[in-house]
Design an enzyme around this catalytic site. Structure first.
Site: not given
Length: 745
Positions: A121, A124, A160, A196, A209, A388, A407, A411
């Site tokens: 990734r 992350h 995760r 987060n 981003f 996602h 986002r 994703y």
């Protein structure tokens, strides 16, 4: 003959000792000294392991056992099932000849090996995944029609946890933001809550981003520093792009170095819209609250762990689950009226750099998450899981938060590269547990065998299948979008970059403020360019003059005044932002018990009491094997204080045979001391990091000689059980905070 009887008697005594289950067993079988030669079927997974539910690519429950997807049969085969007699030697033209091109087994084996890895990734990359179960409380039924939140509804999940900046091989305990992503396999479709451990983000718009990640990642010329923000490019960006200051403050606090994933909050960051069965809507922010409370490492502890055990957080989570100390969290929501201006108490709910203090809108619990199974295969599950934010069940919808909107695109886009095409949702860990009839066809890695001849709408050749429906379906809410010109801009309400950062600072206790000052001083001290340090000090002056002055002093620079036009607003502190001041269950804490080569009086009963209290006791002795009938889990050579939440000293062991500087640098003074110096180091480090330390019996003298016996959180007891009783009182507060001197108010 008599000697043999003694040996046999000792052996029988050792074998009959009942020991607590210590996590970390590598497999479900018991290995033999000699290589096994009798063919047998593959061993089952360990008892703490789970796998994704066995469903077809289109969501049909096969009800097959978890081992169905594992290897089968007792004999080595090719990928097509042909048995092999030799996998140690390539096919050659004679023993010394070249490898023949016709060696299909070599080609298959090495080709697959060459392609074992997939791109990590972009962010992350360093992740840890586990399985669990979520149970709805029913308290959200008035605000959402989502079925998994109804009372008693149980939903399987995969979670995760991760860091943001580091590569897959980086350390766990770096100062960084942590991901807390949960995949709910609901009966109405998959819901991904990608959270987060910090409730705000560095940027307000997703178009920034790439900039923040490029700034935070290692410098492109040298690929260093790894997994940290203590470098020029990061502070260059955030000191210029001041909307990042709120997130930076959270990272500089103890929140940036959590004690474990079990002691970490999660935040959905964005504002979501919920709709109930009557079509009524509210706006919400999602929160995960850990049962064990929110706790962190101290900075020196985090640095030591990064070298001693870079897998610390991963190991802690897996070991806790294996030991039956299942991590638990409550899912809660802050609920706000869905007003046209989408604000609450003057706070713009679409600004991802802002929070709503819990004192203004309480977090209402709506469900419980229990993590109870480790992965069976890290790559197949943790590395291939794909989240996602657009995976939404009926009853939950997005808002116009510009970071969230971006986002929703990113994703999906990233999985196309990582997972090799558009069918990543058919990988077992990503498969929904609801029926799938999507009319999507073909593409790389297509696992489904679709029937029918008309994958289009409308059709008659497939009798009209699949049909659209309003029943339990996802609906895009008819939110009114005001007429406005196309423009690249933020609303004026996004312009305040400092008042909430000041709120966070003012909500900290003196100890936490000291840690924040230390973190800023360390991070900026690692920057090379003086101009970047001075610019960030200007930002700190706009947050709080005392914070700025303390950091400036540490950097040897003058403290600037606040920028012109920036007013230091008076804020009411939010106690919910502080980690200090409450008591929490000590479940799963790790207690080190120091004994001598022959054990210690009371050590066995203390070990049993620790285990009965839901904690993990580890015996620390001069050498491995057994000490007075106790199985030894750590030696003076292998133990380090950072592994333990508290230390109990039951003996004053003399320097062990391996207490030689040439073998263990921690034993540098072994020849001049009565007690093994590694025990002294263990105690001193634990004391310095604010951990409870206790002793009884001969161990009392060790603490007295260390000069800490009369300090807070250090206790001398008459017996082992008495020492453990006292210890429990200190563990509830996580650390002995009185040991941390604070000069700030």
């Amino acid at each position: 003959m008599e000697a043999r009887k003694i040996v046999d008697a000792v052996k029988d005594a050792v074998e009959n000792i009942t020991e607590p289950t210590v996590p970390g067993v590598p497999g479900s079988g018991t290995p033999s000294v000699e290589e096994p030669t009798t063919p047998r079927e593959p061993l089952p997974p360990k008892g703490d392991q789970g796998t994704p539910k066995s469903v077809t690519p289109t969501g049909f429950d096969t009800k097959a056992p978890p081992t169905t997807r594992g290897q089968q049969g007792a004999f080595l085969t090719t990928s097509q099932g042909a048995r092999l007699r030799d996998t140690d030697h390539s096919l050659k033209a004679g023993p010394r000849g070249p490898i023949l091109m016709q060696d299909h087994h070599f080609r298959e084996k090495i080709t697959h090996f060459d392609h074992e890895r997939i791109p990590e990734r972009v962010v992350h990359a360093r992740g840890t995944g586990v399985h669990g179960t979520f149970t709805g409380y029913g308290s959200a039924e008035a605000i959402t029609s989502a079925g998994f939140l109804k009372k008693g509804a149980e939903t399987q999940v995969f979670v995760r946890f991760s860091t943001v900046l580091g590569s897959r091989g980086s350390a766990d305990t770096v100062r960084d933001t942590r991901g807390f992503a949960v995949k709910f396999y609901t009966a109405e479709g998959t819901f991904d809550l990608v959270a987060n451990n910090i409730p705000v983000f560095f940027i307000q718009d997703a178009i920034k981003f790439p900039d923040i990640i490029h700034a935070g990642k290692p410098h492109p010329d040298r690929e260093i520093p790894q997994a940290q923000s203590a470098h020029d490019t990061f502070w260059d960006f955030v000191s210029l792009h001041t909307e990042a200051q709120h997130h930076a403050m959270w990272n500089m606090s103890d929140r940036g170095i959590p004690r474990s994933y079990r002691h970490m909050e999660g935040f959905g960051v964005h504002t979501f819209r919920l709709v109930n069965d009557a079509g009524e809507t509210v706006l919400v922010k999602f929160h995960w609250k850990p049962k064990l409370g929110v706790h962190s490492l101290v900075w020196e502890e985090a640095q030591l762990i990064a070298g001693v055990d870079p897998d610390f957080h991963r190991r802690d989570l897996y070991d806790a689950i294996e030991a039956g100390a299942y991590p638990e969290y409550e899912l809660g929501v802050q609920v706000f009226p869905d007003t046209p201006d989408e604000t609450f108490a003057g706070i713009d709910l679409l600004d991802p750099t802002k929070i709503v203090p819990e004192e203004l809108a309480e977090v209402q619990p709506i469900g419980r998450l229990v993590l109870n199974r480790n992965p069976t295969n890290f790559f197949a599950e943790t590395e291939q899981v794909a989240f996602h934010l657009g995976n939404l069940p009926p009853g939950i919808d997005v808002t116009n938060d510009p970071l969230l909107q971006g986002r929703l695109f990113s994703y999906v886009d990233t999985q196309l590269t990582r997972l090799g095409g558009p069918n990543f949702s058919q990988i077992p860990v990503n498969r929904p547990h609801a029926p799938v009839n999507d009319m999507l066809r073909d593409g790389f890695h297509q696992h489904a065998v679709h029937a029918g001849v008309a994958p289009y709408k409308p059709n008659s050749l497939d009798a009209g299948n699949p049909f659209e429906t309003d029943e339990k379906s996802f609906a895009d809410l008819p939110v009114r979008i005001a007429e406005a010109p196309k423009i690249r801009a933020n609303p004026v309400s996004f312009d305040d970059h400092y008042s909430q950062v000041r709120l966070f600072w003012q909500s900290m206790t003196p100890v936490e403020k000291e840690h924040i000052v230390s973190a800023y001083t360390f991070e900026l001290g690692k920057c090379y360019q003086q101009a970047i340090k001075e610019r960030q000090l200007r930002c700190l002056a706009n947050i709080d003059p005392e914070l700025c002055a303390q950091v400036a002093a540490g950097l040897g620079l003058p403290a600037p005044a606040p920028s012109e036009g920036v007013a230091l607003t008076e804020v009411a502190p939010s106690p919910a932002l502080s980690q200090i001041g409450q008591e929490w269950p000590p479940d799963g804490r790790i207690i080190g018990i120091v004994v001598g080569p022959d054990g210690a009086d009371g050590a066995g009963s203390v070990r049993e009491a620790v285990q009965a209290a839901g904690m993990l006791p580890l015996i620390i002795a001069p050498a491995g094997g057994h000490a007075g009938g106790l199985v030894v889990q750590r030696t003076f050579n292998t133990a380090r204080s950072v592994e333990f939440d508290a230390i109990l000293v039951a003996d004053a062991p003399a320097p062990a045979a391996d207490a030689l500087p040439a073998r263990d640098a921690k034993a540098g003074a072994a020849a001049t001391v009565a007690v093994d110096p590694r025990v002294r180091l263990l105690i001193e480090e634990a004391w310095r990091h604010g951990k409870p330390v206790g002793a009884w019996g001969d161990g009392v003298a060790v603490l007295q000689q260390a000069g800490i016996s009369d300090t807070p959180g250090v206790f001398l007891a008459e017996s082992g059980p008495g020492a453990f009783t006292t210890l429990q009182q200190f563990l509830a507060r996580h650390r002995v905070w009185e040991r941390f001197p604070a000069t700030l108010a």
